[in-house]
Design a protein around this motif. Structure first.
Motif, mmCIF file in Angstrom:
data_model
loop_
_atom_site.group_PDB
_atom_site.id
_atom_site.type_symbol
_atom_site.label_atom_id
_atom_site.label_comp_id
_atom_site.label_asym_id
_atom_site.label_seq_id
_atom_site.Cartn_x
_atom_site.Cartn_y
_atom_site.Cartn_z
ATOM 1 N N UNK A 193 1.026 -1.125 0.056
ATOM 2 C CA UNK A 193 0.203 -0.003 -0.125
ATOM 3 C C UNK A 193 0.775 1.417 0.332
ATOM 4 N N UNK A 194 2.108 1.088 0.462
ATOM 5 C CA UNK A 194 3.034 2.351 0.718
ATOM 6 C C UNK A 194 3.905 2.581 -0.362
ATOM 7 N N UNK A 195 4.156 3.941 -0.861
ATOM 8 C CA UNK A 195 5.215 4.078 -1.788
ATOM 9 C C UNK A 195 6.643 4.008 -1.294
ATOM 10 N N UNK A 196 6.628 4.212 0.061
ATOM 11 C CA UNK A 196 7.793 3.787 0.876
ATOM 12 C C UNK A 196 7.512 3.610 2.215
ATOM 13 N N UNK A 197 8.502 2.710 3.034
ATOM 14 C CA UNK A 197 8.373 2.625 4.414
ATOM 15 C C UNK A 197 9.485 1.994 4.949
ATOM 16 N N UNK A 198 9.588 2.531 6.296
ATOM 17 C CA UNK A 198 11.036 2.045 6.767
ATOM 18 C C UNK A 198 10.942 2.102 8.462
ATOM 19 N N UNK A 199 11.942 2.095 9.258
ATOM 20 C CA UNK A 199 11.975 1.975 10.624
ATOM 21 C C UNK A 199 13.097 3.058 11.110
ATOM 22 N N UNK A 200 12.722 3.928 12.031
ATOM 23 C CA UNK A 200 13.861 4.721 12.605
ATOM 24 C C UNK A 200 13.931 4.178 14.051
ATOM 25 N N UNK A 201 15.199 4.381 14.747
ATOM 26 C CA UNK A 201 15.371 4.186 16.209
ATOM 27 C C UNK A 201 15.761 5.509 16.848
ATOM 28 N N UNK A 202 15.187 5.815 17.796
ATOM 29 C CA UNK A 202 15.472 7.180 18.297
ATOM 30 C C UNK A 202 15.756 6.895 19.900
ATOM 31 N N UNK A 203 16.067 7.794 20.588
ATOM 32 C CA UNK A 203 16.403 7.698 22.038
ATOM 33 C C UNK A 203 15.879 6.249 22.563
ATOM 34 N N UNK A 204 16.442 5.280 22.899
ATOM 35 C CA UNK A 204 16.070 4.262 23.695
ATOM 36 C C UNK A 204 14.903 4.486 24.617
ATOM 37 N N UNK A 205 13.935 4.041 24.700
ATOM 38 C CA UNK A 205 13.481 2.592 24.066
ATOM 39 C C UNK A 205 12.791 2.888 22.678
ATOM 40 N N UNK A 206 12.586 4.120 21.843
ATOM 41 C CA UNK A 206 11.688 4.181 21.108
ATOM 42 C C UNK A 206 11.896 3.686 19.664
ATOM 43 N N UNK A 207 11.126 3.137 19.203
ATOM 44 C CA UNK A 207 11.134 2.725 17.810
ATOM 45 C C UNK A 207 10.080 3.431 16.906
ATOM 46 N N UNK A 208 10.408 3.763 15.600
ATOM 47 C CA UNK A 208 9.248 4.292 14.663
ATOM 48 C C UNK A 208 9.106 3.599 13.615
ATOM 49 N N UNK A 209 8.091 2.849 13.101
ATOM 50 C CA UNK A 209 7.575 2.645 11.995
ATOM 51 C C UNK A 209 7.096 3.558 11.008
ATOM 52 N N UNK A 210 7.282 3.869 9.904
ATOM 53 C CA UNK A 210 6.810 4.816 9.154
ATOM 54 C C UNK A 210 6.424 4.321 7.589
ATOM 55 N N UNK A 211 5.290 4.956 7.014
ATOM 56 C CA UNK A 211 5.027 4.693 5.679
ATOM 57 C C UNK A 211 4.831 6.007 5.145
ATOM 58 N N UNK A 212 5.208 6.042 3.810
ATOM 59 C CA UNK A 212 4.839 7.402 3.106
ATOM 60 C C UNK A 212 4.038 6.980 1.925
ATOM 61 N N UNK A 213 2.884 7.995 1.774
ATOM 62 C CA UNK A 213 2.207 7.711 0.498
ATOM 63 C C UNK A 213 2.289 9.119 -0.248
ATOM 64 N N UNK A 214 2.339 9.001 -1.609
ATOM 65 C CA UNK A 214 2.309 9.914 -2.460
ATOM 66 C C UNK A 214 0.792 10.267 -2.718
#
Length: 153
Positions: A122-143
Protein backbone atom coordinates in the motif's frame (compact mmCIF):
# COMPACT_ATOMS: atom_id res chain seq x y z
CA UNK A 1 19.09 45.19 -9.64
CA UNK A 2 16.07 43.30 -8.31
CA UNK A 3 16.27 41.45 -5.04
CA UNK A 4 14.88 37.92 -5.16
CA UNK A 5 11.42 37.58 -3.70
CA UNK A 6 11.48 36.01 -0.25
CA UNK A 7 10.31 32.42 -0.24
CA UNK A 8 7.54 31.44 2.09
CA UNK A 9 8.34 28.42 4.21
CA UNK A 10 6.61 25.24 3.12
CA UNK A 11 3.56 24.42 5.17
CA UNK A 12 3.63 21.07 6.92
CA UNK A 13 0.54 19.77 8.71
CA UNK A 14 0.98 17.42 11.65
CA UNK A 15 -1.36 15.34 13.80
CA UNK A 16 0.07 13.57 16.86
CA UNK A 17 -1.90 11.36 19.25
CA UNK A 18 -0.54 9.20 22.07
CA UNK A 19 -2.65 6.08 22.67
CA UNK A 20 -2.63 3.34 25.27
CA UNK A 21 -1.12 0.08 24.03
CA UNK A 22 -4.44 -1.78 23.78
CA UNK A 23 -6.38 -3.35 20.92
CA UNK A 24 -9.14 -0.80 21.46
CA UNK A 25 -6.64 2.04 21.05
CA UNK A 26 -5.30 0.44 17.87
CA UNK A 27 -8.84 0.61 16.43
CA UNK A 28 -9.17 4.18 17.71
CA UNK A 29 -5.94 5.11 15.90
CA UNK A 30 -7.53 4.15 12.59
CA UNK A 31 -10.69 6.16 13.33
CA UNK A 32 -8.68 9.22 14.39
CA UNK A 33 -6.51 9.00 11.27
CA UNK A 34 -9.57 8.73 9.03
CA UNK A 35 -11.10 11.81 10.63
CA UNK A 36 -7.89 13.83 10.34
CA UNK A 37 -7.46 12.90 6.67
CA UNK A 38 -11.04 14.05 6.05
CA UNK A 39 -10.19 17.40 7.69
CA UNK A 40 -7.13 17.67 5.44
CA UNK A 41 -9.35 16.75 2.45
CA UNK A 42 -7.13 13.91 1.30
CA UNK A 43 -8.26 11.97 -1.73
CA UNK A 44 -10.31 8.82 -1.06
CA UNK A 45 -7.55 6.65 -2.55
CA UNK A 46 -4.88 7.99 -0.21
CA UNK A 47 -7.27 7.89 2.75
CA UNK A 48 -8.19 4.24 2.16
CA UNK A 49 -4.55 3.21 1.88
CA UNK A 50 -3.59 5.25 4.95
CA UNK A 51 -6.43 3.71 7.01
CA UNK A 52 -5.10 0.23 6.32
CA UNK A 53 -1.52 1.23 7.06
CA UNK A 54 -2.51 2.86 10.37
CA UNK A 55 -4.46 -0.27 11.30
CA UNK A 56 -1.46 -2.52 10.63
CA UNK A 57 1.18 -0.33 12.28
CA UNK A 58 -0.98 0.36 15.35
CA UNK A 59 -1.81 -3.32 15.69
CA UNK A 60 1.90 -4.18 15.47
CA UNK A 61 2.69 -1.57 18.14
CA UNK A 62 0.14 -3.15 20.47
CA UNK A 63 1.04 -6.78 19.75
CA UNK A 64 4.82 -6.55 19.38
CA UNK A 65 5.87 -3.15 20.71
CA UNK A 66 4.05 -2.96 24.00
CA UNK A 67 6.03 -2.19 27.13
CA UNK A 68 4.32 -2.09 30.51
CA UNK A 69 3.05 1.39 31.31
CA UNK A 70 4.10 2.84 27.94
CA UNK A 71 1.83 4.21 25.21
CA UNK A 72 2.31 4.16 21.47
CA UNK A 73 2.08 7.31 19.36
CA UNK A 74 0.38 7.90 16.02
CA UNK A 75 1.78 10.73 13.90
CA UNK A 76 0.41 11.89 10.56
CA UNK A 77 2.48 14.43 8.64
CA UNK A 78 1.22 16.01 5.43
CA UNK A 79 3.59 17.88 3.12
CA UNK A 80 1.03 19.53 0.80
CA UNK A 81 3.59 21.00 -1.61
CA UNK A 82 5.15 17.59 -2.19
CA UNK A 83 1.83 15.74 -1.99
CA UNK A 84 3.27 13.32 0.56
CA UNK A 85 1.58 11.88 3.64
CA UNK A 86 3.69 10.13 6.28
CA UNK A 87 2.05 7.74 8.72
CA UNK A 88 4.27 6.91 11.68
CA UNK A 89 3.69 4.77 14.74
CA UNK A 90 6.19 4.94 17.58
CA UNK A 91 6.36 2.30 20.30
CA UNK A 92 8.57 1.61 23.29
CA UNK A 93 10.28 -1.57 22.08
CA UNK A 94 13.37 -0.62 20.11
CA UNK A 95 14.67 -4.11 20.89
CA UNK A 96 11.99 -5.68 18.66
CA UNK A 97 12.41 -5.02 14.96
CA UNK A 98 9.76 -5.69 12.34
CA UNK A 99 10.61 -8.50 9.95
CA UNK A 100 11.16 -7.24 6.45
CA UNK A 101 8.64 -8.90 4.13
CA UNK A 102 10.29 -11.77 2.34
CA UNK A 103 12.96 -12.37 5.01
CA UNK A 104 10.90 -15.04 6.73
CA UNK A 105 7.63 -15.81 4.96
CA UNK A 106 4.68 -16.48 7.27
CA UNK A 107 3.49 -20.06 7.50
CA UNK A 108 0.38 -20.66 5.36
CA UNK A 109 -1.82 -21.27 8.42
CA UNK A 110 -0.25 -18.51 10.58
CA UNK A 111 -2.69 -15.99 12.04
CA UNK A 112 -0.16 -13.15 11.87
CA UNK A 113 2.95 -12.12 10.00
CA UNK A 114 1.40 -10.50 6.94
CA UNK A 115 0.91 -6.92 8.16
CA UNK A 116 4.09 -5.48 6.72
CA UNK A 117 3.41 -7.27 3.43
CA UNK A 118 0.24 -5.21 3.28
CA UNK A 119 2.10 -2.03 4.25
CA UNK A 120 4.66 -2.75 1.51
CA UNK A 121 1.87 -3.16 -1.04
CA UNK A 122 0.00 0.00 0.00
CA UNK A 123 2.83 2.45 0.73
CA UNK A 124 5.12 4.16 -1.73
CA UNK A 125 7.92 3.85 0.84
CA UNK A 126 8.25 2.54 4.38
CA UNK A 127 10.95 2.05 6.94
CA UNK A 128 11.95 2.08 10.56
CA UNK A 129 13.88 4.60 12.66
CA UNK A 130 15.32 4.18 16.14
CA UNK A 131 15.57 7.20 18.38
CA UNK A 132 16.48 7.70 22.00
CA UNK A 133 16.05 4.28 23.56
CA UNK A 134 13.62 2.68 24.00
CA UNK A 135 11.73 4.21 21.05
CA UNK A 136 11.16 2.67 17.62
CA UNK A 137 9.20 4.35 14.83
CA UNK A 138 7.80 2.45 11.87
CA UNK A 139 6.66 4.77 9.11
CA UNK A 140 5.07 4.63 5.69
CA UNK A 141 4.78 7.33 3.07
CA UNK A 142 2.04 7.80 0.54
CA UNK A 143 2.25 10.05 -2.45
CA UNK A 144 -0.84 12.11 -3.22
CA UNK A 145 -1.85 9.60 -5.83
CA UNK A 146 -2.17 5.82 -5.78
CA UNK A 147 1.03 3.97 -6.74
CA UNK A 148 1.31 2.98 -10.41
CA UNK A 149 0.54 -0.66 -9.60
CA UNK A 150 -2.95 0.48 -8.52
CA UNK A 151 -3.55 2.65 -11.62
CA UNK A 152 -4.86 -0.17 -13.79
CA UNK A 153 -8.10 -0.63 -11.78
Amino acid sequence: MNAPAPQRPATVLTFVQPLSATRRAARLARLLATRQLEVWQMSPGVTERAEQIVAELASNAVLHGRARGRDFRLTLTLHPAAGTLRVAVTDARADRFPLVPGDVPPLPDAESGRGLLLVTALADRWGMDLSAPPLKMVWAELDGRPPSSHDDH
